[in-house]
Design a protein around this motif. Structure first.
Motif, PDB file in Angstrom:
ATOM      1  N   GLN A 171       0.851  -1.188   0.000  1.00 15.55           N
ATOM      2  CA  GLN A 171       0.000   0.000   0.000  1.00 15.55           C
ATOM      3  C   GLN A 171       0.885   1.236   0.000  1.00 15.55           C
ATOM      4  O   GLN A 171       1.827   1.337   0.790  1.00 15.55           O
ATOM      5  N   GLU A 172       0.577   2.175  -0.872  1.00 14.08           N
ATOM      6  CA  GLU A 172       1.325   3.420  -0.862  1.00 14.08           C
ATOM      7  C   GLU A 172       0.957   4.219   0.392  1.00 14.08           C
ATOM      8  O   GLU A 172      -0.200   4.289   0.786  1.00 14.08           O
ATOM      9  N   HIS A 173       1.977   4.802   0.999  1.00 12.44           N
ATOM     10  CA  HIS A 173       1.856   5.408   2.321  1.00 12.44           C
ATOM     11  C   HIS A 173       1.792   6.934   2.186  1.00 12.44           C
ATOM     12  O   HIS A 173       2.676   7.548   1.592  1.00 12.44           O
ATOM     13  N   ILE A 174       0.749   7.531   2.739  1.00 16.83           N
ATOM     14  CA  ILE A 174       0.522   8.969   2.620  1.00 16.83           C
ATOM     15  C   ILE A 174       0.491   9.601   4.002  1.00 16.83           C
ATOM     16  O   ILE A 174      -0.166   9.095   4.915  1.00 16.83           O
ATOM     17  N   LEU A 175       1.200  10.709   4.160  1.00 14.02           N
ATOM     18  CA  LEU A 175       1.158  11.484   5.404  1.00 14.02           C
ATOM     19  C   LEU A 175       0.232  12.677   5.215  1.00 14.02           C
ATOM     20  O   LEU A 175       0.417  13.474   4.291  1.00 14.02           O
ATOM     21  N   VAL A 176      -0.762  12.808   6.093  1.00 13.71           N
ATOM     22  CA  VAL A 176      -1.696  13.934   6.047  1.00 13.71           C
ATOM     23  C   VAL A 176      -1.396  14.848   7.230  1.00 13.71           C
ATOM     24  O   VAL A 176      -1.553  14.450   8.391  1.00 13.71           O
ATOM     25  N   VAL A 177      -0.958  16.067   6.928  1.00 19.10           N
ATOM     26  CA  VAL A 177      -0.589  17.038   7.968  1.00 19.10           C
ATOM     27  C   VAL A 177      -1.630  18.158   7.970  1.00 19.10           C
ATOM     28  O   VAL A 177      -1.653  19.010   7.074  1.00 19.10           O
ATOM     29  N   GLU A 178      -2.494  18.152   8.976  1.00 15.88           N
ATOM     30  CA  GLU A 178      -3.603  19.108   9.046  1.00 15.88           C
ATOM     31  C   GLU A 178      -4.059  19.205  10.501  1.00 15.88           C
ATOM     32  O   GLU A 178      -4.365  18.187  11.123  1.00 15.88           O
ATOM     33  N   ASP A 179      -4.059  20.438  11.060  1.00 12.63           N
ATOM     34  CA  ASP A 179      -4.386  20.571  12.478  1.00 12.63           C
ATOM     35  C   ASP A 179      -5.884  20.535  12.767  1.00 12.63           C
ATOM     36  O   ASP A 179      -6.288  20.254  13.899  1.00 12.63           O
ATOM     37  N   ASP A 180      -6.714  20.787  11.773  1.00  6.40           N
ATOM     38  CA  ASP A 180      -8.159  20.681  11.954  1.00  6.40           C
ATOM     39  C   ASP A 180      -8.532  19.193  11.935  1.00  6.40           C
ATOM     40  O   ASP A 180      -8.408  18.521  10.902  1.00  6.40           O
ATOM     41  N   VAL A 181      -8.983  18.698  13.083  1.00  7.94           N
ATOM     42  CA  VAL A 181      -9.247  17.262  13.224  1.00  7.94           C
ATOM     43  C   VAL A 181     -10.282  16.773  12.213  1.00  7.94           C
ATOM     44  O   VAL A 181     -10.124  15.708  11.594  1.00  7.94           O
ATOM     45  N   ASP A 182     -11.346  17.561  12.026  1.00 10.24           N
ATOM     46  CA  ASP A 182     -12.405  17.139  11.095  1.00 10.24           C
ATOM     47  C   ASP A 182     -11.885  17.042   9.664  1.00 10.24           C
ATOM     48  O   ASP A 182     -12.206  16.094   8.934  1.00 10.24           O
ATOM     49  N   VAL A 183     -11.107  18.041   9.250  1.00  8.70           N
ATOM     50  CA  VAL A 183     -10.563  18.045   7.893  1.00  8.70           C
ATOM     51  C   VAL A 183      -9.571  16.898   7.715  1.00  8.70           C
ATOM     52  O   VAL A 183      -9.576  16.195   6.695  1.00  8.70           O
ATOM     53  N   ASN A 184      -8.712  16.697   8.720  1.00 11.55           N
ATOM     54  CA  ASN A 184      -7.729  15.615   8.657  1.00 11.55           C
ATOM     55  C   ASN A 184      -8.427  14.269   8.548  1.00 11.55           C
ATOM     56  O   ASN A 184      -8.064  13.424   7.712  1.00 11.55           O
ATOM     57  N   ASN A 185      -9.453  14.075   9.373  1.00 10.01           N
ATOM     58  CA  ASN A 185     -10.193  12.805   9.337  1.00 10.01           C
ATOM     59  C   ASN A 185     -10.912  12.609   7.998  1.00 10.01           C
ATOM     60  O   ASN A 185     -10.994  11.490   7.488  1.00 10.01           O
ATOM     61  N   LEU A 186     -11.436  13.702   7.433  1.00  8.88           N
ATOM     62  CA  LEU A 186     -12.127  13.613   6.142  1.00  8.88           C
ATOM     63  C   LEU A 186     -11.161  13.179   5.040  1.00  8.88           C
ATOM     64  O   LEU A 186     -11.458  12.259   4.258  1.00  8.88           O
ATOM     65  N   ILE A 187      -9.997  13.842   4.969  1.00  6.09           N
ATOM     66  CA  ILE A 187      -9.005  13.487   3.945  1.00  6.09           C
ATOM     67  C   ILE A 187      -8.538  12.045   4.131  1.00  6.09           C
ATOM     68  O   ILE A 187      -8.408  11.281   3.166  1.00  6.09           O
ATOM     69  N   THR A 188      -8.305  11.668   5.386  1.00 14.69           N
ATOM     70  CA  THR A 188      -7.866  10.299   5.685  1.00 14.69           C
ATOM     71  C   THR A 188      -8.897   9.278   5.229  1.00 14.69           C
ATOM     72  O   THR A 188      -8.558   8.258   4.609  1.00 14.69           O
ATOM     73  N   LYS A 189     -10.157   9.567   5.515  1.00 11.84           N
ATOM     74  CA  LYS A 189     -11.232   8.646   5.114  1.00 11.84           C
ATOM     75  C   LYS A 189     -11.304   8.513   3.592  1.00 11.84           C
ATOM     76  O   LYS A 189     -11.465   7.405   3.050  1.00 11.84           O
ATOM     77  N   ILE A 190     -11.159   9.634   2.876  1.00 17.01           N
ATOM     78  CA  ILE A 190     -11.175   9.632   1.409  1.00 17.01           C
ATOM     79  C   ILE A 190     -10.070   8.727   0.862  1.00 17.01           C
ATOM     80  O   ILE A 190     -10.292   7.908  -0.033  1.00 17.01           O
ATOM     81  N   LEU A 191      -8.869   8.867   1.427  1.00 16.53           N
ATOM     82  CA  LEU A 191      -7.714   8.117   0.934  1.00 16.53           C
ATOM     83  C   LEU A 191      -7.789   6.642   1.311  1.00 16.53           C
ATOM     84  O   LEU A 191      -7.458   5.764   0.505  1.00 16.53           O
ATOM     85  N   GLU A 192      -8.227   6.355   2.528  1.00 11.11           N
ATOM     86  CA  GLU A 192      -8.299   4.964   2.969  1.00 11.11           C
ATOM     87  C   GLU A 192      -9.357   4.180   2.177  1.00 11.11           C
ATOM     88  O   GLU A 192      -9.213   2.972   1.978  1.00 11.11           O
ATOM     89  N   LYS A 193     -10.399   4.870   1.735  1.00 15.26           N
ATOM     90  CA  LYS A 193     -11.408   4.209   0.892  1.00 15.26           C
ATOM     91  C   LYS A 193     -10.805   3.717  -0.417  1.00 15.26           C
ATOM     92  O   LYS A 193     -11.318   2.774  -1.031  1.00 15.26           O
ATOM     93  N   LYS A 194      -9.729   4.374  -0.848  1.00 14.77           N
ATOM     94  CA  LYS A 194      -9.033   3.968  -2.076  1.00 14.77           C
ATOM     95  C   LYS A 194      -7.825   3.076  -1.771  1.00 14.77           C
ATOM     96  O   LYS A 194      -6.921   2.929  -2.595  1.00 14.77           O
ATOM     97  N   SER A 195      -7.822   2.534  -0.547  1.00 22.01           N
ATOM     98  CA  SER A 195      -6.814   1.539  -0.134  1.00 22.01           C
ATOM     99  C   SER A 195      -5.410   2.109   0.055  1.00 22.01           C
ATOM    100  O   SER A 195      -4.426   1.359  -0.015  1.00 22.01           O
ATOM    101  N   TYR A 196      -5.290   3.421   0.288  1.00 18.13           N
ATOM    102  CA  TYR A 196      -3.993   3.978   0.647  1.00 18.13           C
ATOM    103  C   TYR A 196      -3.778   3.804   2.149  1.00 18.13           C
ATOM    104  O   TYR A 196      -4.727   3.850   2.932  1.00 18.13           O
TER     105      TYR A 196
END
Length: 231
Positions: A3-28
């Motif tokens: 799995q390609e590994h992505i670092l998400v750097v974002e201090d807004d918890v909601d935004v960080n969780n949203l981006i993470t959820k988007i990427l994990e749905k695509k198996s990152y």
């Protein structure tokens, strides 16, 4: 499966969780960081295929992180920021970011940008790295996936153990001093009293020996100098 590994750097918890959820749905595989200091730590201990970075974060700023990261790595950086001025965009791209998105963003656009950057990075990696897989006796090391196996059995190495073994495998006839290995792996000056290299080499030997037994030596100590592969 790799799995390609992505670092998400974002201090807004909601935004960080949203981006993470988007990427994990695509198996990152995703690692989250909520401050510049946390991101800097993650970048020092893990390998990432791409970094998604907000600029206005606590601790180390996004701009400082880009400069710090670019001193050592070519990993793609996608900035996602509320800063919309042309001056901000130009500055960030000039100091080393690869792409820039403004908030608010659309899910489809983030995925499209990430996929595009990863495609470019894969091509760049295949062109610049002549070799990713290294073999020695019964050992196989894949630098890109950071996977090691001995006699068909996977072995789990720490980050520093992997880096030391990789350096030795790339130049099997070269003797590396403890100082040289320490400076390449820990990125710090060596002062002669640190026993870290010896401890990590000892751990690598033990993990290999567990599989191949006592009869075959893989890393040789060159007394008074350092280490090399035992050809």
């Amino acid at each position: 499966m790799y799995q390609e590994h992505i670092l998400v750097v974002e201090d807004d918890v909601d935004v960080n969780n949203l981006i993470t959820k988007i990427l994990e749905k695509k198996s990152y595989q995703v690692t989250q960081a909520f401050s510049g200091s946390e991101a800097s730590l993650q970048l020092s201990i893990s390998e990432f295929n791409i970094v998604l970075l907000d600029l206005m974060i606590p601790g180390i700023t996004g701009e400082e992180l880009i400069k710090e990261f670019r001193r050592e790595k070519e990993t793609p950086i996608l900035v996602i920021s509320a800063k919309t001025s042309l001056e901000d965009k130009v500055n960030v791209l000039n100091i080393g970011a690869d792409d820039y998105m403004t908030k608010p963003f659309e899910t489809e656009e983030i995925l499209a940008r990430v996929n595009s950057m990863l495609r470019r990075y894969r091509r760049f990696s295949s062109q610049t790295n002549d070799k990713s897989e290294y073999r020695f006796k019964k050992l196989i090391l894949d630098e890109e996936s950071r996977h090691v196996e001995v006699d068909g059995v996977d072995i789990c190495l720490t980050r520093h153990e992997f880096d030391i073994l990789c350096i030795l495998l790339k130049n099997p006839n070269k003797v590396y001093s403890r100082e040289s290995l320490y400076e390449q792996v820990w990125k710090n000056g060596y002062y002669g009293e640190d026993n870290s290299v010896n401890v990590h080499v000892s751990n690598i030997r033990k993990k290999i020996k567990k599989i191949v037994g006592e009869g075959e030596e893989y890393i040789k100590t060159v007394w008074g100098i350092g280490f090399k592969l035992s050809n």
